[in-house]
Design a protein around this motif. Structure first.
Motif, PDB file in Angstrom:
ATOM      1  N   THR A 126     -26.023  -7.214 -30.307  1.00 27.13           N
ATOM      2  CA  THR A 126     -25.402  -6.641 -29.118  1.00 27.13           C
ATOM      3  C   THR A 126     -25.082  -7.732 -28.123  1.00 27.13           C
ATOM      4  O   THR A 126     -25.942  -8.554 -27.790  1.00 27.13           O
ATOM      5  CB  THR A 126     -26.332  -5.607 -28.453  1.00 27.13           C
ATOM      6  OG1 THR A 126     -26.709  -4.620 -29.410  1.00 27.13           O
ATOM      7  CG2 THR A 126     -25.649  -4.948 -27.271  1.00 27.13           C
ATOM      8  N   ALA A 179     -24.126  -8.133 -24.346  1.00 26.47           N
ATOM      9  CA  ALA A 179     -24.181  -7.338 -23.119  1.00 26.47           C
ATOM     10  C   ALA A 179     -23.757  -8.201 -21.935  1.00 26.47           C
ATOM     11  O   ALA A 179     -24.584  -8.896 -21.331  1.00 26.47           O
ATOM     12  CB  ALA A 179     -25.587  -6.792 -22.907  1.00 26.47           C
ATOM     13  N   ASN A 204     -21.054  -8.226 -16.440  1.00 27.23           N
ATOM     14  CA  ASN A 204     -20.009  -7.352 -15.912  1.00 27.23           C
ATOM     15  C   ASN A 204     -19.107  -6.936 -17.070  1.00 27.23           C
ATOM     16  O   ASN A 204     -18.387  -7.753 -17.627  1.00 27.23           O
ATOM     17  CB  ASN A 204     -19.182  -8.069 -14.837  1.00 27.23           C
ATOM     18  CG  ASN A 204     -20.020  -8.475 -13.643  1.00 27.23           C
ATOM     19  OD1 ASN A 204     -20.597  -7.633 -12.965  1.00 27.23           O
ATOM     20  ND2 ASN A 204     -20.102  -9.766 -13.377  1.00 27.23           N
ATOM     21  N   GLY A 205     -19.190  -5.679 -17.429  1.00 30.30           N
ATOM     22  CA  GLY A 205     -18.390  -5.203 -18.545  1.00 30.30           C
ATOM     23  C   GLY A 205     -19.219  -4.378 -19.504  1.00 30.30           C
ATOM     24  O   GLY A 205     -20.436  -4.278 -19.384  1.00 30.30           O
ATOM     25  N   LYS A 206     -18.536  -3.802 -20.471  1.00 29.17           N
ATOM     26  CA  LYS A 206     -19.191  -2.938 -21.436  1.00 29.17           C
ATOM     27  C   LYS A 206     -19.800  -3.758 -22.568  1.00 29.17           C
ATOM     28  O   LYS A 206     -19.215  -4.741 -23.009  1.00 29.17           O
ATOM     29  CB  LYS A 206     -18.177  -1.941 -22.007  1.00 29.17           C
ATOM     30  CG  LYS A 206     -17.625  -0.959 -20.990  1.00 29.17           C
ATOM     31  CD  LYS A 206     -16.667   0.022 -21.644  1.00 29.17           C
ATOM     32  CE  LYS A 206     -16.127   1.027 -20.623  1.00 29.17           C
ATOM     33  NZ  LYS A 206     -15.184   1.986 -21.259  1.00 29.17           N
ATOM     34  N   PRO A 207     -20.974  -3.353 -23.048  1.00 25.45           N
ATOM     35  CA  PRO A 207     -21.592  -4.057 -24.177  1.00 25.45           C
ATOM     36  C   PRO A 207     -20.832  -3.810 -25.468  1.00 25.45           C
ATOM     37  O   PRO A 207     -20.170  -2.784 -25.642  1.00 25.45           O
ATOM     38  CB  PRO A 207     -23.009  -3.476 -24.230  1.00 25.45           C
ATOM     39  CG  PRO A 207     -22.892  -2.132 -23.595  1.00 25.45           C
ATOM     40  CD  PRO A 207     -21.819  -2.258 -22.551  1.00 25.45           C
ATOM     41  N   TYR A 208     -20.939  -4.765 -26.372  1.00 23.96           N
ATOM     42  CA  TYR A 208     -20.341  -4.652 -27.697  1.00 23.96           C
ATOM     43  C   TYR A 208     -21.449  -4.812 -28.719  1.00 23.96           C
ATOM     44  O   TYR A 208     -22.304  -5.692 -28.588  1.00 23.96           O
ATOM     45  CB  TYR A 208     -19.275  -5.728 -27.907  1.00 23.96           C
ATOM     46  CG  TYR A 208     -18.926  -5.942 -29.362  1.00 23.96           C
ATOM     47  CD1 TYR A 208     -18.051  -5.085 -30.026  1.00 23.96           C
ATOM     48  CD2 TYR A 208     -19.490  -6.993 -30.077  1.00 23.96           C
ATOM     49  CE1 TYR A 208     -17.730  -5.277 -31.358  1.00 23.96           C
ATOM     50  CE2 TYR A 208     -19.185  -7.195 -31.413  1.00 23.96           C
ATOM     51  CZ  TYR A 208     -18.304  -6.336 -32.054  1.00 23.96           C
ATOM     52  OH  TYR A 208     -18.010  -6.517 -33.370  1.00 23.96           O
ATOM     53  N   GLN A 209     -21.445  -3.959 -29.747  1.00 20.10           N
ATOM     54  CA  GLN A 209     -22.486  -4.031 -30.760  1.00 20.10           C
ATOM     55  C   GLN A 209     -21.886  -4.006 -32.155  1.00 20.10           C
ATOM     56  O   GLN A 209     -20.996  -3.207 -32.448  1.00 20.10           O
ATOM     57  CB  GLN A 209     -23.469  -2.868 -30.611  1.00 20.10           C
ATOM     58  CG  GLN A 209     -24.661  -2.942 -31.561  1.00 20.10           C
ATOM     59  CD  GLN A 209     -25.658  -1.816 -31.331  1.00 20.10           C
ATOM     60  OE1 GLN A 209     -25.401  -0.676 -31.695  1.00 20.10           O
ATOM     61  NE2 GLN A 209     -26.792  -2.145 -30.721  1.00 20.10           N
TER      62      GLN A 209
END
Length: 283
Positions: free
Chosen positions: A113, A115, A118-123
């Protein structure tokens, strides 16, 4: 410096590398939970791996490497952020007696992940294919990122070290060069990885290649927990349940599972959590 991460590149090549060596930060994390030897070694590999992978990404935030499986360790994870801060935990692992990767992890999934602050996490998630964490990570990059990546990890309860080679995206990748560099790295022994500094290690491996080594960065064990984060978690539980706990115990106590720091909230603290504009970090 005993806890450092170092970046290097090969001149006239599309291959980059990272080297990590941890000592104090690794021991600081182990001192909190007192894991069995096999768990301590695997946690060291996770710390080294998270550090290596976070260093390949230009971002402000954290990279979390996590495995959930049906082996002796239900969950193990390590986190490294862009400030070179580390934390890690193996949950419900005090009874794990094996030193074998597959026995410790079992069948499950590897999740990485990213994280950003500032911003959306990516997994990204892949199944656990391989008989070591390094092999699982190589499979992850092959499937999820389509980047040729080789990883070497080792830990012994005192030191944790790792080496990463990665072929950068290129219109016409030099496959022969990649094969040459990764084949040489395959000759590395665990004792060398654990005990040699990055300059000595790279010279021993690549004294006939043009390697450019950049300044090392210090790593430190530091938990990201805070009273404010705990307060937000309590708010999500709901006022009614918190009131029940207060009625039964008089105050709410919770420990951070990473660093074991104790946080306490009495009734006035809980009242303040639900009052708009209140300062939840005043204690």
């Amino acid at each position: 410096m005993s806890d450092t991460i170092s970046r290097f590149i090969f001149d006239n090549s599309d291959v980059r590398g990272e080297h990590i060596r941890l000592e104090k930060s690794y021991q600081d994390i182990l001192s909190i939970h007192h894991y069995p030897p096999g768990v301590a070694n695997l946690l060291g590999e996770f710390l080294a791996a998270a550090s290596l992978l976070s260093a390949t990404i230009k971002f402000e935030g954290a990279l979390i490497l996590q495995v959930r499986g049906d082996g002796e360790i239900p969950l193990i994870m390590a986190e490294a952020n862009s400030k070179q801060e580390l934390r890690a935990i193996a949950r419900d692992a005090n009874e794990a007696m094996s030193t074998d990767f597959k026995t410790l992890i079992g069948n499950g999934q590897l999740a990485m992940t990213i994280a950003p602050d500032n911003g959306k996490p990516y997994q990204g998630i892949v199944s656990l294919d391989g008989n070591s964490l390094a092999h699982c990570l190589e499979a992850y990059f092959q499937r999820s990122e389509q980047l040729a990546t080789r990883v070497w990890l080792c830990a012994n309860g005192q030191h944790a070290s790792g080496l990463l080679l990665q072929q950068l995206p290129s219109i016409k990748p030099d496959l022969d060069r990649w094969e040459h560099l990764s084949t040489i790295a395959h000759t590395i022994k665990n004792d060398e990885l654990l005990n040699l500094d990055v300059e000595t290690l790279l010279y021993r491996l690549y004294h006939q290649d043009a390697v450019r080594l950049f300044d090392s960065k210090p790593m430190v064990a530091r938990c990201r927990c805070s009273r404010e984060r705990v307060a937000q978690a309590l708010i999500s539980i709901g006022r009614e349940e918190l009131d029940d706990i207060l009625l039964e115990k008089g105050q709410i106590e919770t420990n951070c599972e990473f660093c074991n720091r104790l946080y306490q909230f009495n009734r006035s603290d809980v009242d303040a959590l639900f009052e708009q504009g209140s300062d939840i970090t005043r204690h």
